[in-house]
Each structure stands twice: as C-alpha cells, then as structure tokens.
Design an enzyme around this catalytic site. Structure first.
Site, short mmCIF file in Angstrom:
data_model
loop_
_atom_site.label_atom_id
_atom_site.label_comp_id
_atom_site.label_asym_id
_atom_site.label_seq_id
_atom_site.Cartn_x
_atom_site.Cartn_y
_atom_site.Cartn_z
N LYS A 209 1.86 -11.16 39.06
CA LYS A 209 0.76 -11.60 38.20
C LYS A 209 -0.30 -10.51 38.19
O LYS A 209 -1.26 -10.51 38.97
CB LYS A 209 0.17 -12.92 38.71
CG LYS A 209 -0.59 -13.68 37.61
CD LYS A 209 0.33 -14.05 36.48
CE LYS A 209 -0.38 -14.69 35.32
NZ LYS A 209 0.50 -14.89 34.17
N SER A 409 3.36 -17.18 30.19
CA SER A 409 2.35 -17.83 31.03
C SER A 409 1.93 -19.17 30.42
O SER A 409 2.73 -20.09 30.32
CB SER A 409 1.17 -16.89 31.25
OG SER A 409 0.65 -17.05 32.56
#
Length: 618
Positions: A209, A409
């Site tokens: 991430k 996401s």
C-alpha cells in the site's frame, strides 16, 4: 452648507442613476445572451436531428480531448459552449466511450456511411480497456466490408493504438510514430515536509500500500518498485500484443527496444517517418494533399464542405434505441470516490448510492450493471455504495460489475456485492489495503514563535493540526485502520468464497491486472462492457432488454456556467504555459494532478482505500 448638501445629494443621485443604468444594461445583455444561447441550442439540436448522411461518405472520427466512461458535459452542448465562449483547450473536452462505440456500430449499418476516417491529432488519451473496446467496434465495422483509414501528421502511443485497427495508416513524410513504453511518475514530499517542519503521522495496512509513500519518502520503496514494475510491464505487453497483431508484425518488430530503435533511426539518418514505414508501423507516407486526394477518390467530393465527403462524429446523430424488453440500469462509478455528493470527475458516495436505490425500487429495472473506473478513495463513501448495491442484490436484482481502466482499492470495495465481475485484461484492480495520513504543524509554528496550548477533558478531545497527536489518538487511529482492513478482507473473502487468510495473501495493497485478478479469483471473467450486459441479461433471464444510463443530463444553465468557467480554465493555463519551457509545463501539470488527488481526500474518519499509482501511468 445648503450648497454642500445639494452637491452631496446630487452626487449620490447621479451615482444611483449610473449604477441603475449599468444594472439595467447588464440585465438586458444577459437576457439577450440567454436568447442567443437558446437559439444556438435550438439550431444545434435541429442540425443534430438532421445530421445523418444524406449522401454517401465517411464517418470522420475526429475525437478531440479525452475519452471517459462518463463525461461531465454532453458533447453536443459542450461543443456549442466552446463555440459561444471560445474555450480553446482540447484537453478540457471529455468524450463518452459509449457514444463513440454506439456511433461506430450505427455507422456499420448506415447505408450512407461507406467508411471511417480516424483523424486523431486532437485525441489526448484514454485508458487501454476503453481503447480496446473502441477497437472492437472498429473491427466489427471492418468485418462488415467497410474500410477504416487513419490519417495523421504524428501518432502518440494512444493515437497509434486506435490507428492500428485501420485498414490503412497514412503518416506525414515529416511525421513520427512515438512508441516509448509506459511509466509511472509521482511526486514525493518528505524533504519538503521536513524543511517545513511538518509532522506526518501515517497509519496503514498492506506491504504494497504505497499511497502514503509520498509523505514519508523521497523515492519509491523497493516493494512498491517491484510491484509497479510487474503490472506496468504487463500493460505494455498487452499494448504490444494488440497493436502488433493488428499490424500483422511481431511485437519485437513493433518495439525492438530503445537501443535498437536508436540504431534503426541512425541507419535512416534520423528520418522517423522512413523508420516507421520501413518497420511496417504505417502503410504509406503522404502529404495532407495526397491523403485528401486518396480519400476523395474513396468517398467523393463535397462542394459545400470543399473537402472529401464526410460527417464529423460530433455532427453524426445517434438514434435512441427502442425501449424493448426489460430494463438494465447502467450506473457509473467514474473517478475518485468522495464522501457526499458527486462533483465533476469524481464519484459521490451519496449520489451513486441514491442512483442504485432508485434502480432497486424501480420495478421496470430487472438488473444493474455497475461500471467501475475508479482508483478508490473514501472508505466511508465506498461502504455507502457497497451497502446499497448489496441491498439491490438482496432485493433479487442481479448485479454485474463491468471494470474499466481501474477498479482498484475502494473501486474493488464497491464491487464486492456483485453476482458477477467482468474485467478487461488491462484493468488495474486489487490494491486491497487501507491507509490514513494526518499532518500536524506544531513544529512549523514553533519555529516562527507560534505555540498552541489549552485544556481538554481527555486526550482524545485535544486533536488539532497545530498540536502533536497524542499517543491515545495515534493508537485509536491505527486500530481503526486495522479494523477497516479486516473488514475489507472479510468482504472480499465472503464475496469470492475464500477464507480471509487466502485473500490476505493476494491483498496487502497489491495491484493486479485483470488477467492476474482472474487467476487469483478476484474477478469472474475477462471481457468488456458488452459481456457484462449480456451476463446481467442472462442472470435476469431476459431475452430482450434495453439499457437505461443513470446519469444527470446538464441543464442549459449548467452548460452556460461550465462553458464560461471552462473558457477561463482553458485560456489561463495556455497563457501561462506559453511563457514556460516545456519541462516546466510538464512539471506544472504533474503538480496540478497531484493537487487534484489530494482534494479528493474528505473521508470523515480519515480512512482511505486508494491506489495513487494506478492513475499515474504515462
């Protein structure tokens, strides 16, 4: 004294008359302006309704600007606005992917359209799945026996991708086919924040991430570099495979590598056009006059237009399909996902959820196709959309997700309730992870002699960007992020019929192409929008159907205001850019893009499921 008062009274009386005259003049001018706008729109609509080819000729696909799933302005109203207000920047124009495909398919069956001419000099970009979908329509057009020609002085990578679907590609003798590969470029702010003495507090879950890295690093982490290199390499291979197959050459011949290209250019004395012809990137080198002559021979000459016979895509009237069979609602999630109402270019959690609710409650709607083209965004907004989509499915209405260029996401979060997910091989998806960033400026203020102090009933109440975060607040924030990640993992596991542990292995913020997502079980099949619609019809057991696109059409006033402000936005940057060297222009555009991303961060709990690198491909 009386004379003085008379003078003052006269001055104010004269001033009022002037102001009243200006007021009336402005109102009258505005009224005349609205009349002209109304007449212009009436003429535009009137011309559009009679804009079908009355003589045989070409459909000119002179696409100007970018191609998106959901434009912020209707292209006919936008064109009128640019004519009325003089906005000159092609980059501001958005074109509907689905309008373009529908125009090509209508032209295939239009007896007055005998071919297509791709004039892409003003086309500035689209994601690969969108261009692939247009290419599919162009191939259908060719298969009907009608030719497709591409003309250009130069071709960018995006322009050449579409041009490769043509029967014949012309290039100017001084032109170039600019193939160079893909890259991701982002800005990193750590040193800047350090110099400004800004304290950055990062909370995240997910090894890959990397959305927070710009705040804590001055370069990419090795993990992010490895991950991005993998998926960007796959996108480039997909590009090479499609274009080389269209040109009937090998990928190696299409792009032999940087040094081989330099050697090839050296052998022809730097003549980029000859290099393109020798390597079969194009079919012929021709001046604009020669191209015009060839197209006139193909399509005939129009005395009124003083050019070969053709109708622009922007003048070609699309027929409204008949409302036969059941209704399939098409709802768009296009752009960064923000909390609240929709803004141009972004997804509003409340707006999209409301559209899904309307479709759920409409008895005529038999299925829903959610078209996702988003890098994600607010966790709160994503959950609002997901919950409403889950309610639609629970109500017995099949939900199919059609993934465009990105469904990463938060874009994947909102896709989890679907009965079925269709992705393009080049879709960027996954990026299952969550982060939060809080910047405080207590040290910045302290360095200039400004200090913040006060009292609070608990450490949790004393939250301010002018003070350091208390350990209690930091602990609560990290717990909230970790809970959000577990929630994300659980949603995916339940939807894909896997265990949370299995999903965690392919999550951790990892970005996947559509092909990899299919192999990892994150999507059900590879395909395009047509495949998603067909699946929705199958699940709803519809033999006949029509599509109902859920999007607000702009009013005349919206068009007027958008065009007026668009003119300013178009002219000011050009005026500034004219004074800057090209590298600074590019840097300025990058800074603006970064600012636009940061402006989308409005989650009430400061939790984000966002893939920044997905939107950075160049």
């Amino acid at each position: 004294m009386r004379t003085l008062w008379r003078f003052i009274a006269g001055f104010f009386k004269w001033t009022w008359r002037v102001l009243n005259f200006v007021r009336e003049m402005v109102l009258n001018l505005f009224f005349i302006f609205l009349v002209l706008v109304g007449v212009g729109i009436w003429m535009q609509i009137g011309n559009g309704s009679n804009s079908e080819q009355t003589a045989r000729g070409a459909l000119l696909l002179d696409i100007s600007g970018v191609i998106v799933d959901k434009p912020s302005t209707n292209h006919r109203l936008g064109a009128l606005g640019r004519q009325l207000f003089g906005a000159s920047s092609d980059r501001l124009q958005e074109n509907s992917l689905f309008d373009i495909v529908n125009a090509i398919r209508q032209a295939k069956d239009d007896r007055n359209i005998t071919g297509i001419v791709l004039d892409l000099k003003n086309f500035t970009g689209a994601d690969q799945p969108s261009m692939r979908y247009i290419g599919k329509a162009l191939r259908e057009f060719r298969d009907s026996g009608k030719p497709v020609f591409a003309v250009g002085e130069n071709y960018s990578q995006g322009q050449y991708y579409l041009a490769s679907f043509a029967n014949k590609i012309w290039l100017s003798p001084q032109g170039q086919v600019d193939l160079h590969g893909f890259a991701t470029n982002g800005l990193y702010y750590k040193t800047l924040l350090d110099k400004l003495k800004v304290s950055t507090h990062v909370f995240r879950v997910g090894t890959y991430k990397s959305a927070v890295e710009p705040f804590i690093r001055d370069d990419m982490s090795p993990a992010a570099r490895e991950a991005d290199s993998r998926w960007i390499g796959e996108l480039w291979q997909n590009y090479l495979h499609t274009v080389s197959a269209n040109r009937q050459i090998s990928p190696q011949q299409l792009f032999p590598g940087a040094q081989a290209i330099i050697d090839g250019l050296t052998s022809v004395g730097g003549d980029t056009a000859k290099y393109a012809l020798d390597h079969k990137l194009v079919d012929a080198l021709a001046s604009s006059a020669d191209v015009e002559k060839a197209l006139t021979k193909q399509f005939g000459w129009s005395k009124t237009e003083n050019n070969y016979r053709a109708i622009s895509y922007y003048d070609y009237s699309l027929k409204t399909p008949a409302d036969t069979g059941g209704t399939i609602a098409v709802i768009f999630a296009n752009g960064a996902i923000m909390d609240g109402e929709e803004t141009p270019g972004n997804v509003g959690g409340d707006t999209t959820a409301s559209q899904i609710r309307d479709a759920r409650l409409d008895p005529k709607v038999k299925a829903i196709v959610l078209r996702v083209n988003s890098p994600g965004g607010s966790v709160n907004a994503s959950e609002v959309i997901r919950a409403e989509l889950a309610a639609a499915r629970a109500a017995g209405k099949p939900v199919v997700v059609s993934m465009g260029g990105m469904a990463a996401s938060g874009g994947y979060w909102i896709s989890t309730p679907a009965n079925y997910i269709v992705a393009s091989p080049s879709t960027l998806t996954g990026s299952i992870g969550i982060f939060g960033v809080i910047n405080t400026v207590e040290n910045s203020l302290s360095s200039i002699g400004v200090h913040s102090d006060g009292v609070s009933t608990s450490p949790l109440a004393d939250i301010s960007m002018t003070k350091a975060l208390s350990p209690e607040v930091q602990q609560m924030m990290q717990l909230s992020i970790e809970y959000g990640y577990k929630r994300f993992i659980t949603l995916v596991a339940d939807a894909r019929k896997r265990t949370p542990e299995q999903i965690d292995k392919i999550a951790q913020g990892h970005v996947w192409t559509g092909e990899d997502a299919k192999a990892n079980g994150l999507v059900d099949s590879l395909g395009d929008f047509d495949d998603a619609v067909a699946k929705a019809a199958e699940l709803a057991k519809l033999k006949q159907w029509h599509l109902d696109y859920y999007q607000d059409e702009p009013t005349v006033l919206d068009m007027v205001m958008d065009s007026m402000t668009g003119s300013v936005r178009a002219m000011l940057p050009e005026a500034i850019q004219a004074m800057l060297p090209a590298p600074l222009v590019s840097a300025a555009n990058t800074v603006k893009a970064e600012g636009d991303k940061l402006a989308a961060f409005n989650d009430p709990q400061n939790r984000y499921a966002f893939c920044l690198t997905c939107a950075n491909v160049r």
